[in-house]
Design a protein around this motif. Structure first.
Motif, PDB file in Angstrom:
ATOM      1  N   PRO A  97     -17.069  23.912  52.298  1.00 32.45           N
ATOM      2  CA  PRO A  97     -18.130  24.769  51.739  1.00 32.45           C
ATOM      3  C   PRO A  97     -18.989  24.059  50.697  1.00 32.45           C
ATOM      4  N   SER A  98     -18.384  23.198  49.869  1.00 29.81           N
ATOM      5  CA  SER A  98     -19.161  22.469  48.864  1.00 29.81           C
ATOM      6  C   SER A  98     -20.155  21.520  49.515  1.00 29.81           C
ATOM      7  N   GLY A  99     -19.738  20.871  50.613  1.00 29.17           N
ATOM      8  CA  GLY A  99     -20.660  20.004  51.340  1.00 29.17           C
ATOM      9  C   GLY A  99     -21.819  20.781  51.948  1.00 29.17           C
ATOM     10  N   LEU A 100     -21.516  21.947  52.505  1.00 27.67           N
ATOM     11  CA  LEU A 100     -22.566  22.790  53.087  1.00 27.67           C
ATOM     12  C   LEU A 100     -23.517  23.299  52.009  1.00 27.67           C
ATOM     13  N   LEU A 101     -22.953  23.670  50.849  1.00 28.69           N
ATOM     14  CA  LEU A 101     -23.801  24.127  49.738  1.00 28.69           C
ATOM     15  C   LEU A 101     -24.695  23.000  49.231  1.00 28.69           C
ATOM     16  N   GLY A 102     -24.122  21.782  49.159  1.00 26.41           N
ATOM     17  CA  GLY A 102     -24.920  20.639  48.718  1.00 26.41           C
ATOM     18  C   GLY A 102     -26.086  20.361  49.647  1.00 26.41           C
ATOM     19  N   LYS A 103     -25.866  20.564  50.942  1.00 29.45           N
ATOM     20  CA  LYS A 103     -26.936  20.362  51.916  1.00 29.45           C
ATOM     21  C   LYS A 103     -27.994  21.455  51.798  1.00 29.45           C
ATOM     22  N   ARG A 104     -27.550  22.684  51.538  1.00 25.32           N
ATOM     23  CA  ARG A 104     -28.475  23.829  51.508  1.00 25.32           C
ATOM     24  C   ARG A 104     -29.177  23.979  50.155  1.00 25.32           C
ATOM     25  N   LEU A 105     -28.419  23.838  49.063  1.00 27.75           N
ATOM     26  CA  LEU A 105     -28.960  24.115  47.728  1.00 27.75           C
ATOM     27  C   LEU A 105     -29.346  22.859  46.951  1.00 27.75           C
ATOM     28  N   ARG A 106     -29.117  21.693  47.499  1.00 33.50           N
ATOM     29  CA  ARG A 106     -29.305  20.388  46.868  1.00 33.50           C
ATOM     30  C   ARG A 106     -28.048  19.996  46.101  1.00 33.50           C
ATOM     31  N   LYS A 107     -27.751  18.724  46.176  1.00 33.36           N
ATOM     32  CA  LYS A 107     -26.500  18.198  45.627  1.00 33.36           C
ATOM     33  C   LYS A 107     -26.408  18.362  44.111  1.00 33.36           C
ATOM     34  N   LYS A 108     -27.514  18.110  43.405  1.00 28.28           N
ATOM     35  CA  LYS A 108     -27.469  18.154  41.948  1.00 28.28           C
ATOM     36  C   LYS A 108     -27.095  19.542  41.438  1.00 28.28           C
ATOM     37  N   ARG A 109     -27.645  20.588  42.019  1.00 29.82           N
ATOM     38  CA  ARG A 109     -27.353  21.949  41.562  1.00 29.82           C
ATOM     39  C   ARG A 109     -25.876  22.286  41.723  1.00 29.82           C
ATOM     40  N   VAL A 110     -25.320  21.902  42.868  1.00 28.50           N
ATOM     41  CA  VAL A 110     -23.912  22.207  43.124  1.00 28.50           C
ATOM     42  C   VAL A 110     -23.011  21.410  42.186  1.00 28.50           C
ATOM     43  N   ILE A 111     -23.360  20.150  41.947  1.00 29.02           N
ATOM     44  CA  ILE A 111     -22.577  19.334  41.020  1.00 29.02           C
ATOM     45  C   ILE A 111     -22.613  19.941  39.616  1.00 29.02           C
ATOM     46  N   MET A 112     -23.800  20.365  39.169  1.00 28.94           N
ATOM     47  CA  MET A 112     -23.916  20.957  37.823  1.00 28.94           C
ATOM     48  C   MET A 112     -23.062  22.201  37.693  1.00 28.94           C
ATOM     49  N   ALA A 113     -23.046  23.041  38.719  1.00 28.21           N
ATOM     50  CA  ALA A 113     -22.199  24.241  38.683  1.00 28.21           C
ATOM     51  C   ALA A 113     -20.734  23.848  38.548  1.00 28.21           C
ATOM     52  N   GLY A 114     -20.329  22.797  39.273  1.00 30.51           N
ATOM     53  CA  GLY A 114     -18.953  22.335  39.180  1.00 30.51           C
ATOM     54  C   GLY A 114     -18.605  21.783  37.821  1.00 30.51           C
ATOM     55  N   VAL A 115     -19.509  21.019  37.227  1.00 31.86           N
ATOM     56  CA  VAL A 115     -19.255  20.429  35.910  1.00 31.86           C
ATOM     57  C   VAL A 115     -19.108  21.516  34.845  1.00 31.86           C
ATOM     58  N   ILE A 116     -20.022  22.490  34.867  1.00 36.16           N
ATOM     59  CA  ILE A 116     -19.949  23.587  33.895  1.00 36.16           C
ATOM     60  C   ILE A 116     -18.653  24.374  34.075  1.00 36.16           C
ATOM     61  N   GLY A 117     -18.316  24.688  35.317  1.00 34.12           N
ATOM     62  CA  GLY A 117     -17.110  25.458  35.581  1.00 34.12           C
ATOM     63  C   GLY A 117     -15.851  24.729  35.163  1.00 34.12           C
TER      64      GLY A 117
END
Length: 394
Positions: free
Chosen positions: A264-284
């Motif tokens: 799911p993280s790979g699919l989200l990175g493809k759909r929402l852009r990698k940087k946004r998904v990484i930032m959500a992970g770092v904050i969490g």
């Protein structure tokens, strides 16, 4: 996508080996070494090799031309040697033999880690690499779960059994990769540049400002992750009063969540852009690490690790395709190497520094330090601009 799952076998074997190594080698060292800082330093041996050898090996694999391909020769040499020396680790007779086997195993692992990882972008179109990285890390996460859960059970039978099992799995994975993956046939045409293309892609040219900022972020989040991973079993036994196998098994919850979140993280990175998904992970993960510091029950710890594993998937699945996307296909091996410079430098620095903090305060400081590292990663990441992948020829 079938070949992506097959490529995941290489990462599967690497993950099993490292998970067992990080879970049980600190316990072996604890029999001979009194200070957490010293144990933390000894647990960084692999990262010294990774920091200096993997960039060289990654670039060398960009230029390699053999009938097996450019990455596979490194697997043919490194994987059998790593399996041999890994199996010998629990048969140490003292601190000297333990460190000798650790050094030999880590040197062997450094021979093939970068080429193994670089096989994925070699055979995957740029717009699908984040998704493919999710699949490969899913395989790696399954390996970690087997190592932490099955390994803790086997360790109770005899300390050598999980390491022997890991070595056998490594050899089986190598045989399957050789049988199913034909690198010269399966690699994308653009990823097999002529020698002049590789020469133009100098190592120095890869160090652009966006790359440096992203490497800074990678350094800080791996600083947090590697410190926690290397010292977690000691944290569990000395701070929470867990048994060795309870502490090692608890890490399986983090790995389980990582596995669940990988694709799911790979699919989200493809759909929402990698940087946004990484930032959500770092904050969490910053919040989770800070929260674990005040948890004093086994159940609460494992719940936090479950949540944290999902956030780590958001970071880890998207970070490697992110840094590869900032360069050219002719430098995939080189950029894989510099990715490991950042992660390995963090892994070298983190366990001993966190060990010093533990010696000065106590084990309660471990997750506060990890949360601070994640916050610094977020600051670096804010200034990195993501590039859209170019279309790749079919």
């Amino acid at each position: 996508m079938k070949k992506t799952w097959l490529l995941g076998l290489g990462f599967f074997s690497i993950s099993i080996t490292w998970a067992l190594y990080n879970a049980f080698v600190p316990l072996f060292l604890d029999n001979f070494v009194a200070h957490a800082a010293t144990i933390g330093f000894l647990m960084t041996i692999d990262n010294y090799f990774a920091m200096f050898l993997q960039p060289i090996i990654g670039r060398r694999s960009d230029r390699m031309r053999t009938r097996f391909g450019k990455r596979m020769p490194f697997l043919l040499v490194g994987m059998p040697l790593a399996a041999l020396f890994g199996a010998l680790i629990p048969w140490h007779t003292g601190l000297l033999t333990l460190i000798t086997f650790m050094i030999l195993m880590n040197l062997s692992m450094s021979l093939y880690r970068s080429p193994t990882v670089a096989l994925m972008p070699d055979m995957t179109r740029p717009e699908r690499r984040t998704e493919a990285n999710g699949v490969i890390n899913f395989m790696g996460g399954v390996g970690s779960i087997l190592a932490f859960a099955g390994g803790s059970y086997l360790y109770k039978q005899h300390s050598s059994i999980p390491f022997l099992a890991s070595s056998i799995i490594t050899i089986i994975c190598l045989i399957m990769l050789l049988y199913f993956i034909k690198e010269r046939r399966d690699a994308l045409p653009l990823v097999q540049p002529d020698d002049s293309d590789v020469e133009k892609s100098s190592f120095k040219a890869e160090w652009t400002v966006p790359t440096m900022l992203l490497l800074g972020a990678i350094f800080f989040w791996f600083f947090s992750y590697q410190g926690v991973e290397a010292l977690f079993t000691l944290y569990g036994t000395k701070k929470l009063g867990l048994t060795d196998d309870q502490a090692a098994f608890s890490l399986a919850f983090f790995s389980l969540a990582f596995v669940i979140g990988a694709i799911p993280s790979g699919l989200l990175g493809k759909r929402l852009r990698k940087k946004r998904v990484i930032m959500a992970g770092v904050i969490g993960l910053t919040v989770i690490f800070a929260s674990i510091s005040i948890v004093d029950s086994l159940l609460g710890l494992r719940i936090m690790l479950l949540i944290g594993g999902v956030f780590w998937a958001c970071i880890n699945i998207n970070s490697y395709p992110f840094i590869v996307a900032l360069g050219k296909d002719s430098s995939i091996g080189t950029r894989t190497g510099i990715y490991y410079i950042a992660s390995s430098l963090a892994a070298v620095a983190s366990p001993p520094l966190m060990g010093v903090l533990i010696d000065f305060f106590d084990y309660g400081i471990l997750f506060y330090a990890a949360a601070a590292g994640m916050a610094l990663a977020l600051i670096c990441l804010l200034f990195v601009k993501e590039q859209q992948p170019l279309a790749h020829p079919q």
